[in-house]
Design an enzyme around this catalytic site. Structure first.
Site, PDB file in Angstrom:
ATOM      1  CG  ASP A 262     103.208 125.114 -11.581  1.00 11.93           C
ATOM      2  OD1 ASP A 262     104.229 124.824 -10.878  1.00 11.93           O
ATOM      3  OD2 ASP A 262     103.232 124.980 -12.933  1.00 11.93           O
TER       4      ASP A 262
ATOM      5  CG  ASP B 119     109.000 127.603 -15.174  1.00  6.80           C
ATOM      6  OD1 ASP B 119     109.190 128.855 -15.123  1.00  6.80           O
ATOM      7  OD2 ASP B 119     109.318 126.688 -15.680  1.00  6.80           O
TER       8      ASP B 119
ATOM      9  CE  LYS C 161     104.081 121.470  -8.450  1.00  5.46           C
ATOM     10  NZ  LYS C 161     103.911 122.632  -9.210  1.00  5.46           N
TER      11      LYS C 161
HETATM   12  N1  PLP Z   1     112.739 121.757 -10.952  1.00  2.00           N
HETATM   13  C1  PLP Z   1     113.411 122.833 -11.454  1.00  2.00           C
HETATM   14  C2  PLP Z   1     114.901 122.601 -11.223  1.00  2.00           C
HETATM   15  C3  PLP Z   1     113.011 123.871 -12.275  1.00  2.00           C
HETATM   16  O1  PLP Z   1     113.948 125.040 -12.721  1.00  2.00           O
HETATM   17  C4  PLP Z   1     111.695 124.062 -12.555  1.00  2.00           C
HETATM   18  C5  PLP Z   1     111.167 125.028 -13.095  1.00  2.00           C
HETATM   19  O2  PLP Z   1     111.980 126.118 -13.503  1.00  2.00           O
HETATM   20  C6  PLP Z   1     110.736 123.013 -12.046  1.00  2.00           C
HETATM   21  C7  PLP Z   1     111.132 122.030 -11.300  1.00  2.00           C
HETATM   22  C8  PLP Z   1     109.286 123.061 -12.249  1.00  2.00           C
HETATM   23  O3  PLP Z   1     108.794 124.190 -11.492  1.00  2.00           O
HETATM   24  P1  PLP Z   1     107.385 124.299 -11.259  1.00  2.00           P
HETATM   25  O4  PLP Z   1     106.616 123.313 -10.544  1.00  2.00           O
HETATM   26  O5  PLP Z   1     107.080 125.784 -10.749  1.00  2.00           O
HETATM   27  O6  PLP Z   1     106.620 124.302 -12.820  1.00  2.00           O
HETATM   28 CA    CA Z   2     104.999 124.320 -13.848  1.00  2.00          CA
END
Ligand code: PLP
Ligand code: CA
Length: 306
Positions: A27, A29, A220
């Protein structure tokens, strides 16, 4: 916690687990970066995994960037990454409409320019990106002009989301043969310092409420994200590790697809939450309990450097 789930991954166990897999899904963020900064040690972990012959992929629910934008961001942060290894929901949503829905027609898009670009790349036209304008008076709103070629409403992260867009989406979705697809259901996007902003799940729920219909979602924990990776790179689920910071998206995706799962504590979820899921005895909640956890993916470094 009793049982063998949610074991702290350290010492000799790190090498044992890494030896048991050929592919690792990360993943983004909260795992390899937070906002615009990489998690300390993350670029080295990714680059060393590759040097050790592991296939490495990135699966993010964030629909606001194309694969190319992600690859550029990662390169600037020191990750050795190719565009083909990145699976964001903008790209996966376009693939879903093309390969699963076999959509013939246009999309009414509540989303970003990045989503528009990924749709275009698979030959799907959209209408709707950018701000909408107020149409007439309230009595006219149910007769807002619709594009007869639109055969799907797609909801992703849309910073121009508005009442008029919600109304237009609802008018399309009143037509029962209009498909309804969302990128993901994350409701809150955590920021530094305990702050947060609304995620795409909030927008999707607004459209679902108005349309009185449920969307299919691509991100996910839906297994489609993994299917995309597996079909393009021949990944064996038995020899694949999913690394994430959220129990209800990343870890559940891993469980849904039969992958080994690793929770990292640099993002949203905690070990206490995982323990609560385990102790609930509820089989659905057990899918949200990871096999292992680390403080940070930098904890994998010693085993990779040794
Ligand atoms: N959706 C948006 C618009 C986001 O800005 C983020 C994280 O910055 C996410 C979802 C979650 O991302 P990830 O699946 O990489 O944690
Ligand atoms: Ca994440």
């Amino acid at each position: 916690m009793s049982g063998t789930k949610c074991t702290r991954l350290n010492g000799a166990l790190v090498k044992q687990v890494l030896d048991s897999v050929d592919s690792v899904l990360f993943d983004c963020d909260g795992v390899i970066w937070r906002g615009d900064q990489s998690i300390p040690g993350a670029p080295q972990v990714i680059n060393l995994l590759k040097e050790h012959g592991k296939k490495v992929f990135f699966v993010t629910n964030n629909s606001s960037k194309t694969r190319k934008m992600y690859a550029d961001k990662m390169t600037s942060l020191g990750f050795g990454v190719r565009e083909e290894e990145v699976f964001g929901t903008a790209y996966c949503c376009a693939m879903y409409l093309k390969t699963v829905c076999k959509l013939e027609g246009k999309v009414y898009l509540l989303g970003s320019n990045a989503m528009e670009q990924e749709l275009e790349a698979v030959g799907i036209q959209q209408t709707g990106v950018g701000p909408d304008h107020v149409f007439g008076k309230q009595n006219d709103w149910a007769s807002v002009p619709l594009d007869p070629e639109v055969k799907a409403v797609v909801v992703g992260f849309d910073e121009h989301f508005s009442y008029m867009k919600l109304n237009r989406a609802m008018q399309y979705l009143i037509q029962r043969d209009c498909l309804f697809v969302g990128t993901n259901r994350d409701t809150r996007l955590p920021l530094e310092g305990g702050k947060a902003v609304p995620g795409t799940g909030c927008l999707l729920q607004a459209v679902e409420t108005a349309a009185q219909r449920q969307a299919q979602t691509v991100g996910k924990p839906n297994h489609f994200m993994f299917d995309c990776v597996a079909s393009q790179f021949g990944v064996n689920p038995d020899r694949c590790l999913m690394v994430g910071d959220r129990l209800d998206t990343d870890i559940l995706l891993g469980s849904n697809c039969g992958l080994k799962t690793l929770l990292t504590l640099t993002g949203v979820s905690t070990v206490a939450e995982a323990e609560a899921h385990w102790e609930s005895g509820c089989s659905e909640r057990k899918g949200m309990v990871p096999d292992y956890y680390v403080e940070s993916i930098a904890d994998l470094l010693p085993a990779l450097q040794g």
